[in-house]
Scaffold this motif. Structure first.
Motif, PDB file in Angstrom:
ATOM      1  N   PHE A  49      16.264   6.540   1.150  1.00  0.00           N
ATOM      2  CA  PHE A  49      15.892   5.164   0.847  1.00  0.00           C
ATOM      3  C   PHE A  49      14.581   4.800   1.542  1.00  0.00           C
ATOM      4  O   PHE A  49      13.660   4.257   0.930  1.00  0.00           O
ATOM      5  N   HIS A  50      14.491   5.104   2.829  1.00  0.00           N
ATOM      6  CA  HIS A  50      13.275   4.767   3.570  1.00  0.00           C
ATOM      7  C   HIS A  50      12.074   5.579   3.084  1.00  0.00           C
ATOM      8  O   HIS A  50      10.953   5.069   3.076  1.00  0.00           O
ATOM      9  N   ALA A  51      12.291   6.805   2.660  1.00  0.00           N
ATOM     10  CA  ALA A  51      11.196   7.616   2.129  1.00  0.00           C
ATOM     11  C   ALA A  51      10.659   7.012   0.833  1.00  0.00           C
ATOM     12  O   ALA A  51       9.438   6.860   0.661  1.00  0.00           O
ATOM     13  N   PHE A  52      11.559   6.645  -0.082  1.00  0.00           N
ATOM     14  CA  PHE A  52      11.124   6.023  -1.334  1.00  0.00           C
ATOM     15  C   PHE A  52      10.432   4.682  -1.077  1.00  0.00           C
ATOM     16  O   PHE A  52       9.391   4.383  -1.666  1.00  0.00           O
ATOM     17  N   GLN A  53      11.008   3.871  -0.210  1.00  0.00           N
ATOM     18  CA  GLN A  53      10.425   2.565   0.064  1.00  0.00           C
ATOM     19  C   GLN A  53       9.041   2.707   0.703  1.00  0.00           C
ATOM     20  O   GLN A  53       8.116   1.965   0.375  1.00  0.00           O
ATOM     21  N   SER A  54       8.878   3.666   1.589  1.00  0.00           N
ATOM     22  CA  SER A  54       7.586   3.898   2.223  1.00  0.00           C
ATOM     23  C   SER A  54       6.537   4.323   1.199  1.00  0.00           C
ATOM     24  O   SER A  54       5.399   3.844   1.223  1.00  0.00           O
ATOM     25  N   LEU A  55       6.911   5.223   0.291  1.00  0.00           N
ATOM     26  CA  LEU A  55       5.967   5.658  -0.745  1.00  0.00           C
ATOM     27  C   LEU A  55       5.597   4.521  -1.686  1.00  0.00           C
ATOM     28  O   LEU A  55       4.434   4.377  -2.083  1.00  0.00           O
ATOM     29  N   LEU A  56       6.575   3.698  -2.044  1.00  0.00           N
ATOM     30  CA  LEU A  56       6.293   2.548  -2.903  1.00  0.00           C
ATOM     31  C   LEU A  56       5.383   1.542  -2.193  1.00  0.00           C
ATOM     32  O   LEU A  56       4.453   1.002  -2.802  1.00  0.00           O
ATOM     33  N   ILE A 119      11.118  -6.673  -3.841  1.00  0.00           N
ATOM     34  CA  ILE A 119      10.844  -5.937  -5.077  1.00  0.00           C
ATOM     35  C   ILE A 119      10.934  -4.430  -4.878  1.00  0.00           C
ATOM     36  O   ILE A 119      11.754  -3.773  -5.511  1.00  0.00           O
ATOM     37  N   ILE A 120      10.122  -3.857  -3.995  1.00  0.00           N
ATOM     38  CA  ILE A 120      10.120  -2.391  -3.860  1.00  0.00           C
ATOM     39  C   ILE A 120      11.399  -1.874  -3.205  1.00  0.00           C
ATOM     40  O   ILE A 120      11.795  -0.738  -3.430  1.00  0.00           O
ATOM     41  N   GLY A 121      12.051  -2.710  -2.406  1.00  0.00           N
ATOM     42  CA  GLY A 121      13.302  -2.299  -1.775  1.00  0.00           C
ATOM     43  C   GLY A 121      14.398  -2.043  -2.798  1.00  0.00           C
ATOM     44  O   GLY A 121      15.154  -1.078  -2.702  1.00  0.00           O
ATOM     45  N   ASP A 122      14.472  -2.913  -3.800  1.00  0.00           N
ATOM     46  CA  ASP A 122      15.463  -2.716  -4.863  1.00  0.00           C
ATOM     47  C   ASP A 122      15.133  -1.484  -5.704  1.00  0.00           C
ATOM     48  O   ASP A 122      16.029  -0.753  -6.122  1.00  0.00           O
TER      49      ASP A 122
END
Length: 128
Positions: A49-56, A119-122
């Motif tokens: 989750f944190h990896a995706f959120q960081s990239l977004l 937004i990006i968290g979801d």
């Protein structure tokens, strides 16, 4: 938010340290580590989750940064150099905001919390 960090990452790090590294705004550490986590760690939902959120978050920053740079260059060339310089200050403010968001992400990740940015968290939660 509740503490979700449990276990180890695929690289052998504690989950909260892995989440911290996903946001670490030092050189491209956050980009490289986030990509490694997404590719290699299929089990740890917290770190993914944190990896995706960081990239977004990084992607949104880059889009905003380049859009403001293009607008500032066009305004400088067409209308006025002074007005273009003011837009350059906006670039600086966006950069400070991005670094602040990344540091905030580091803190929340290390605390073991799955904090969602608007937004990006979801989006990151869906992609995990």
């Amino acid at each position: 938010m509740q503490n979700m960090a449990g276990g180890k990452t695929a690289l052998g790090l504690d989950a909260n340290v892995g989440a911290l590294l996903c946001y670490l705004p030092v050189c491209p550490v956050n980009l490289i580590y986030s990509i490694i986590v997404i590719v290699s760690d299929k089990q740890n939902r917290f770190v993914r989750f944190h990896a995706f959120q960081s990239l977004l978050l990084t992607g949104v920053y880059l889009v905003i940064f380049f859009a403001i740079m293009i607008i500032a260059a066009l305004i400088s060339a067409i209308i006025s150099g002074t007005l273009g310089s003011l837009f350059s200050l906006l670039i600086f403010l966006v950069m400070i905001g991005f670094i602040a968001a990344m540091v905030f992400g580091c803190i929340k990740g290390y605390q073991g919390q799955m904090f969602k940015f608007p937004i990006i968290g979801d989006m990151a939660d869906k992609w995990v």
